[in-house]
Design an enzyme around this catalytic site. Structure first.
Site, PDB file in Angstrom:
ATOM      1  N   ARG A   1      25.604  40.876  43.128  1.00  0.00           N
ATOM      2  CA  ARG A   1      25.559  39.729  42.231  1.00  0.00           C
ATOM      3  C   ARG A   1      24.093  39.348  42.033  1.00  0.00           C
ATOM      4  O   ARG A   1      23.255  39.568  42.910  1.00  0.00           O
ATOM      5  CB  ARG A   1      26.317  38.543  42.818  1.00  0.00           C
ATOM      6  CG  ARG A   1      27.807  38.807  43.064  1.00  0.00           C
ATOM      7  CD  ARG A   1      28.473  37.572  43.673  1.00  0.00           C
ATOM      8  NE  ARG A   1      29.917  37.756  43.857  1.00  0.00           N
ATOM      9  CZ  ARG A   1      30.479  38.189  44.976  1.00  0.00           C
ATOM     10  NH1 ARG A   1      29.717  38.497  46.030  1.00  0.00           N
ATOM     11  NH2 ARG A   1      31.796  38.324  45.065  1.00  0.00           N
TER      12      ARG A   1
ATOM     13  N   LYS B   1      29.898  35.331  48.318  1.00  0.00           N
ATOM     14  CA  LYS B   1      30.646  34.093  48.161  1.00  0.00           C
ATOM     15  C   LYS B   1      31.390  33.748  49.450  1.00  0.00           C
ATOM     16  O   LYS B   1      31.909  34.621  50.137  1.00  0.00           O
ATOM     17  CB  LYS B   1      31.652  34.234  47.010  1.00  0.00           C
ATOM     18  CG  LYS B   1      30.997  34.305  45.640  1.00  0.00           C
ATOM     19  CD  LYS B   1      32.053  34.380  44.557  1.00  0.00           C
ATOM     20  CE  LYS B   1      31.418  34.392  43.168  1.00  0.00           C
ATOM     21  NZ  LYS B   1      32.433  34.463  42.091  1.00  0.00           N
TER      22      LYS B   1
ATOM     23  N   HIS C   1      34.917  41.602  47.444  1.00  0.00           N
ATOM     24  CA  HIS C   1      36.082  40.839  46.999  1.00  0.00           C
ATOM     25  C   HIS C   1      37.000  40.562  48.183  1.00  0.00           C
ATOM     26  O   HIS C   1      37.331  41.475  48.951  1.00  0.00           O
ATOM     27  CB  HIS C   1      36.870  41.622  45.942  1.00  0.00           C
ATOM     28  CG  HIS C   1      36.192  41.670  44.613  1.00  0.00           C
ATOM     29  ND1 HIS C   1      36.498  42.601  43.645  1.00  0.00           N
ATOM     30  CD2 HIS C   1      35.222  40.879  44.070  1.00  0.00           C
ATOM     31  CE1 HIS C   1      35.750  42.389  42.576  1.00  0.00           C
ATOM     32  NE2 HIS C   1      34.975  41.354  42.816  1.00  0.00           N
TER      33      HIS C   1
ATOM     34  N   HIS D   1      25.360  40.856  35.609  1.00  0.00           N
ATOM     35  CA  HIS D   1      26.734  41.090  36.063  1.00  0.00           C
ATOM     36  C   HIS D   1      27.343  42.313  35.384  1.00  0.00           C
ATOM     37  O   HIS D   1      28.279  42.912  35.908  1.00  0.00           O
ATOM     38  CB  HIS D   1      27.590  39.850  35.805  1.00  0.00           C
ATOM     39  CG  HIS D   1      28.560  39.564  36.905  1.00  0.00           C
ATOM     40  ND1 HIS D   1      28.177  39.237  38.192  1.00  0.00           N
ATOM     41  CD2 HIS D   1      29.918  39.578  36.938  1.00  0.00           C
ATOM     42  CE1 HIS D   1      29.238  39.054  38.948  1.00  0.00           C
ATOM     43  NE2 HIS D   1      30.312  39.266  38.216  1.00  0.00           N
TER      44      HIS D   1
ATOM     45  N   ARG E   1      26.871  45.106  37.641  1.00  0.00           N
ATOM     46  CA  ARG E   1      27.864  45.049  38.737  1.00  0.00           C
ATOM     47  C   ARG E   1      29.193  45.631  38.260  1.00  0.00           C
ATOM     48  O   ARG E   1      29.829  46.427  38.976  1.00  0.00           O
ATOM     49  CB  ARG E   1      28.030  43.601  39.202  1.00  0.00           C
ATOM     50  CG  ARG E   1      29.072  43.384  40.298  1.00  0.00           C
ATOM     51  CD  ARG E   1      28.979  41.944  40.793  1.00  0.00           C
ATOM     52  NE  ARG E   1      30.145  41.490  41.519  1.00  0.00           N
ATOM     53  CZ  ARG E   1      30.349  41.647  42.825  1.00  0.00           C
ATOM     54  NH1 ARG E   1      29.447  42.286  43.557  1.00  0.00           N
ATOM     55  NH2 ARG E   1      31.425  41.178  43.414  1.00  0.00           N
TER      56      ARG E   1
END
Length: 310
Positions: free
Chosen positions: A150, A185, A280, A254, A257
């Site tokens: 990211r 994240k 993820h 992005h 990515r």
């Protein structure tokens, strides 16, 4: 005596007159209501509109979806039908509105946009000048595509892992092992391989990084002023770089990515590995790239198979 078909056409006419006179809807809007109600008559076939139930309305919505109508279009038609039946309930003693509680299919999320492999390689491999900014750009773009980072993860990289009072590195590149350590994240840490072209670009950048370095020694990538590069500046640089190469896309970090994920999946078919490298938490977030992979295969088929539909 009027036939059932004549009676429901009369009901529709009365309803549209109410919309025209009381709600003062435009002729165009009234035409749209009429077309939606005519489609309901077509779907109902011999069944009178006043006899339809919720199960049948749901089936009609499914039929429209199966015929390729968009979720937005189906939602509009259901709204037209719901309003009509609400009027029937209020004015013609219909016991219940069969459209209440019926919802349109969910709108599909747009697929992420990825570059083709040739454009992605051309974008990141173009060396440009030997100036420090150009070297930094090439190293950043190579790393984005090589490891699927990211943009925030890229901007947060340090030149080495640091743990000191009030500060701990969110990420760094281990040049010897060919790995990048990042915190994504939710504070989730992961380690992703870095390809040789990206490592070589990083070496070229590190050779001149000191010429831009100011006060903070930690950031791996620096702006022209010597401070940690911002995500916004990375976005502006990659867009300008793509435009200079005449790459026909609105390129942003992005997109690299997405390109990384799509191209690795096309080559390996290993969805779990791509999930881990992207960071993820759910496999469902990664499965969207299987759609991109199918799009690629379908394009190849359409171009190559002698019996493909042109």
């Amino acid at each position: 005596m009027d036939t059932p078909g004549q009676r429901q056409q009369s009901d529709i006419g009365d309803y549209l007159e109410i919309l025209r006179s009381q709600r003062q809807l435009s002729p165009h809007t009234l035409d749209s209501y009429l077309l939606d109600l005519q489609e309901l008559i077509r779907l109902a076939g011999p069944t009178e509109l006043k006899s339809l139930n919720t199960h049948q309305i749901r089936r009609f919505a499914a039929q429209m979806h199966g015929a390729g109508q968009s979720a937005r279009t189906i939602a509009r038609k259901l709204s037209s039908w719901r309003s009509f039946y609400r009027w029937l309930v209020e004015n013609h003693d219909l016991p219940a509105n069969p459209v209440e509680g019926v919802r349109a299919p969910k709108k599909g999320k747009p697929l992420p946009k990825a570059l083709g492999a040739d454009d992605a390689v051309r974008l990141v491999a173009h060396k440009g000048s030997d100036q420090p900014t150009a070297r930094a750009n090439r190293a950043m773009f190579e790393l984005l595509y090589s490891s699927g980072l990211r943009v925030s993860e890229l901007a947060g990289l340090d030149i080495a892992p640091v743990t000191e009072t009030g500060y701990s590195s969110a990420g760094w590149v281990d040049m010897r092992e060919g790995e990048v350590h990042v915190t994504g994240k939710g504070g989730k840490e992961r380690i992703v391989p870095v390809g040789n072209p990206a490592l070589e670009a990083l070496q070229d950048w590190l050779a001149v990084r000191g010429s831009l370095l100011k006060s903070d020694p930690h950031p791996l990538f620096l702006s022209g002023r010597g401070s940690r590069i911002s995500t916004r500046l990375i976005q502006l640089r990659i867009k300008a770089h793509a435009q200079s190469l005449d790459i026909p896309a609105n390129v942003h970090p992005h997109m690299l990515r997405h390109s990384f994920a799509s191209h690795v999946l096309q080559s390996s078919g290993d969805l779990r590995a791509v999930q881990e490298m992207l960071g993820h938490s759910s496999i469902a977030a990664t499965q969207v790239y299987t759609s991109l992979d199918f799009q690629h295969l379908a394009k190849v088929y359409d171009q190559a198979h002698p019996r493909a539909k042109k």
